[in-house]
Write an enzyme that holds these catalytic residues in place. Structure first.
Site, PDB file in Angstrom:
ATOM      1  N   ASN A 161      50.324  47.130  50.559  1.00  0.00           N
ATOM      2  CA  ASN A 161      49.616  45.887  50.490  1.00  0.00           C
ATOM      3  C   ASN A 161      50.527  44.829  50.968  1.00  0.00           C
ATOM      4  OD1 ASN A 161      47.026  44.926  49.568  1.00  0.00           O
ATOM      5  ND2 ASN A 161      47.981  43.733  47.774  1.00  0.00           N
TER       6      ASN A 161
ATOM      7  N   GLU B  75      42.347  39.768  54.739  1.00  0.00           N
ATOM      8  CA  GLU B  75      43.987  39.646  54.042  1.00  0.00           C
ATOM      9  C   GLU B  75      44.833  39.271  55.200  1.00  0.00           C
ATOM     10  OE1 GLU B  75      45.802  39.361  51.684  1.00  0.00           O
ATOM     11  OE2 GLU B  75      44.924  40.190  49.699  1.00  0.00           O
TER      12      GLU B  75
ATOM     13  N   ASN C 107      51.552  41.423  45.515  1.00  0.00           N
ATOM     14  CA  ASN C 107      50.983  40.367  46.259  1.00  0.00           C
ATOM     15  C   ASN C 107      51.726  39.221  46.147  1.00  0.00           C
ATOM     16  OD1 ASN C 107      48.478  40.445  47.693  1.00  0.00           O
ATOM     17  ND2 ASN C 107      47.469  40.993  45.433  1.00  0.00           N
TER      18      ASN C 107
ATOM     19  N   ASP D 106      46.874  35.806  44.090  1.00  0.00           N
ATOM     20  CA  ASP D 106      46.943  36.872  45.068  1.00  0.00           C
ATOM     21  C   ASP D 106      47.875  36.401  46.114  1.00  0.00           C
ATOM     22  OD1 ASP D 106      45.968  38.719  47.011  1.00  0.00           O
ATOM     23  OD2 ASP D 106      43.916  38.648  46.199  1.00  0.00           O
TER      24      ASP D 106
ATOM     25  N   ARG E 284      48.621  52.699  48.011  1.00  0.00           N
ATOM     26  CA  ARG E 284      48.842  52.266  49.239  1.00  0.00           C
ATOM     27  C   ARG E 284      49.558  50.897  49.540  1.00  0.00           C
ATOM     28  NH1 ARG E 284      46.020  47.601  50.325  1.00  0.00           N
ATOM     29  NH2 ARG E 284      44.109  46.938  49.152  1.00  0.00           N
TER      30      ARG E 284
END
Length: 299
Positions: free
Chosen positions: A108, A23, A154, A204, A106
């Site tokens: 991102n 990522e 995202n 994404d 969490r």
């Protein structure tokens, strides 16, 4: 207009990383390296195209969610729900701030704006509850919650003129635009930019090119697409991995599109058919990118 279809043979492996969940790729114009993370293996990685060197540094956390370049040359790493500075390879990271607490979340995706502020969001670890939120983090670690009701943050990106913020919630299958005030760090006028709620397709990670095109990776969709600023798709690039996760422009001229991918959620049969799953892919000469802004840089 029919989108341009880029043949798969033009998509090459840049790094055979074998990531579970690769990522947030970023190109550093100082080190001339590509940097990215493997969220699930808690790895911060770099690749030097000039030498072929691939370096990997592990971290002691549950998830290494994302990263940002900084003005002082360090890296800002999202570990679980906190942000930490990594100054040098041998130095332990120092905490900047705890962005959120008390939820099964969490950190991102994130991106730095032209004033050096980090925009970063949280996500639900169970991937279905709207526990997450978008935050703005100033250079001193002061954190401002911008909005909530997010499942998976995202696709954070800023238009080249710094007037538009893009934001995606992957598990709501939508991307939005906001008016963005660069001086005040404020957002307003939320409106839908792309809607895949009917099909369940998963936009994404994303980045912007110099012409204002938004490049988005489609997790579980095996492709990267380019949107014009008006929301129309003009380019579709199939990639040899079911789960592309994020994109960035890099290389000396910022004309190589790097694509991180994931092995996560693929069974043994799928992995056998996709030897490039989990690798960092590269597509040369597809568009002109822009340099990343650096956290703490107020110019």
């Amino acid at each position: 207009m029919t989108p341009d279809m880029i043949p798969a043979y033009r998509v090459e492996t840049a790094v055979a990383a074998g990531d579970i969940l690769g990522e947030t790729p970023l190109w550093c114009d100082r080190s001339r390296k590509l940097w990215w993370v493997d969220i699930d293996r808690r790895l911060h990685q770099s690749f030097d195209p000039a030498t072929g060197a691939h370096q990997v540094v592990p971290y002691a956390c549950n998830f290494l969610g994302s990263q940002a370049l900084t003005a002082d040359g360090s890296h800002l790493l999202a570990q679980d729900l906190g942000l930490y500075r990594r100054a040098f390879d041998d130095d332990p990271p120092g905490q900047l701030c705890e962005v959120e607490s008390g939820l099964d979340n969490r950190l991102n995706d994130g991106r730095v704006d032209a004033r050096g502020r980090l925009w970063i969001g949280t996500m639900d670890n169970q991937l279905h509850r709207p526990n997450g939120a978008l935050y703005r983090v100033d250079a001193d670690g002061r954190t401002t919650r911008m909005f909530g009701d997010v499942i998976v943050t995202n696709g954070i990106a800023f238009s080249p003129d710094n007037r538009t913020l893009y934001f995606t919630d992957t598990r709501r299958y939508r991307t939005w635009q906001f008016d963005f005030d660069l001086d005040d760090g404020a957002i307003s006028n939320r409106r839908l930019f792309a809607d895949y709620s009917a099909s369940g397709e998963r936009p994404d990670g994303a980045c912007i090119d110099a012409a204002g095109g938004l490049w988005t990776a489609f997790f579980s969709g095996g492709r990267v697409v380019r949107y014009r600023p008006d929301g129309r798709i003009d380019t579709v690039i199939p990639v040899p991995a079911t789960n592309p996760t994020c994109v960035c422009f890099g290389g000396a001229d910022l004309k190589t599109l790097f694509v991180t991918t994931a092995r996560k959620f693929l069974d043994r049969e799928q992995l056998g058919r996709e030897p490039q799953a989990g690798h960092v892919l590269a597509i040369d000469g597809i568009a002109q990118g822009l340099p990343e802004h650096r956290f703490g840089n107020s110019s």
